[in-house]
Design an enzyme around this catalytic site. Structure first.
Site, mmCIF file in Angstrom:
data_model
loop_
_atom_site.group_PDB
_atom_site.id
_atom_site.type_symbol
_atom_site.label_atom_id
_atom_site.label_comp_id
_atom_site.label_asym_id
_atom_site.label_seq_id
_atom_site.Cartn_x
_atom_site.Cartn_y
_atom_site.Cartn_z
ATOM 1 C CG ASP A 1 -7.558 -35.569 54.967
ATOM 2 O OD1 ASP A 1 -6.542 -35.018 55.416
ATOM 3 O OD2 ASP A 1 -7.634 -36.790 54.756
ATOM 4 C CG ASP B 1 -2.187 -37.916 51.926
ATOM 5 O OD1 ASP B 1 -1.363 -38.494 51.203
ATOM 6 O OD2 ASP B 1 -1.969 -36.803 52.449
ATOM 7 C CG ASP C 1 -9.401 -40.450 54.479
ATOM 8 O OD1 ASP C 1 -8.939 -39.368 54.911
ATOM 9 O OD2 ASP C 1 -8.693 -41.434 54.206
#
Length: 220
Positions: free
Chosen positions: A11, A13, A169
């Site tokens: 991922d 960001d 995240d």
């Protein structure tokens, strides 16, 4: 028994890059432009994974429709123009990326960030090897947690999904990886939503620091 990992997908960001400070800067400038109180950084950090609209709403929760969209567009323009002002690779990930480059292990990015922002951001970074794939939130008609972006990333890397590790995240990232039959790793150092409970993620691997990710990659 887990299949050998032959590809690592990130991922963007909160997992690969720490973009939170530039989101905070853009929202600060937006608040100042429209005479709103500046939102504290920790609140913004916990919201980044939800996208630009959610970040904008932190300062303009009372607005809807065109009034809110005006503020969102202003925020996005400031963010675009300062997209790599403070953003950097999470400390500790570089050695893992170097290992991928040295061993010619394909890697890539699957993000819900739109292409125009992702492309602008990545222009500011030189990685040890170029990502084999960058799938954005508007690359396809669907986005995470739908498996299609994940499956496209695996295809472009030339690796079967079950041999891919997807790191994220947000619980949505883990869900996306599982939906595509990939192995998953939780980046607990990222922009975790306040409502997220680590015990609910059910990732195959848990990483509490970027260094742990690099150490794991170096075992591949």
């Amino acid at each position: 028994m887990q299949k050998p990992i032959e590809c690592v997908l990130f991922d963007l960001d909160g997992t690969l890059l720490d973009t939170s400070y530039d989101f905070a800067y853009a929202l600060k400038k937006t608040c100042e432009a429209f005479n709103r109180p500046v939102v504290d950084y920790s609140t913004i950090r916990n919201t980044v994974s939800q996208g630009g609209l959610a970040v904008t709403q932190l300062a303009f929760a009372d607005l809807t429709g065109d009034a809110l969209e005006e503020k969102r567009q202003f925020f996005l323009e400031v963010y675009f123009n300062h997209i790599a002002l403070h953003t950097d690779l999470f400390p500790g990930l570089h050695s893992g990326l170097e290992y991928l480059a040295e061993n010619e292990i394909p890697w890539g990015i699957v993000t819900n960030k739109p292409t125009w922002l992702t492309k602008k951001l990545l222009e500011s970074f030189v990685f040890p090897s170029e990502p084999y794939t960058v799938i954005c939130g508007d690359t396809l008609k669907v986005r995470k947690p739908d498996p299609e972006p994940m499956l496209l990333a695996a295809k472009q890397c030339g690796v079967d999904p079950e041999h891919c590790l997807y790191l994220g995240d947000h619980p949505r990232d883990i869900e996306a990886g599982k939906n595509a039959n990939m192995q998953t790793g939780s980046a607990f150092f990222g922009y975790l939503p306040k409502t997220a409970s680590a015990s609910d993620w059910n990732a195959d691997y848990d990483f509490h620091t970027p260094y742990e990710i690099s150490e794991f990659i170096q075992t591949l």
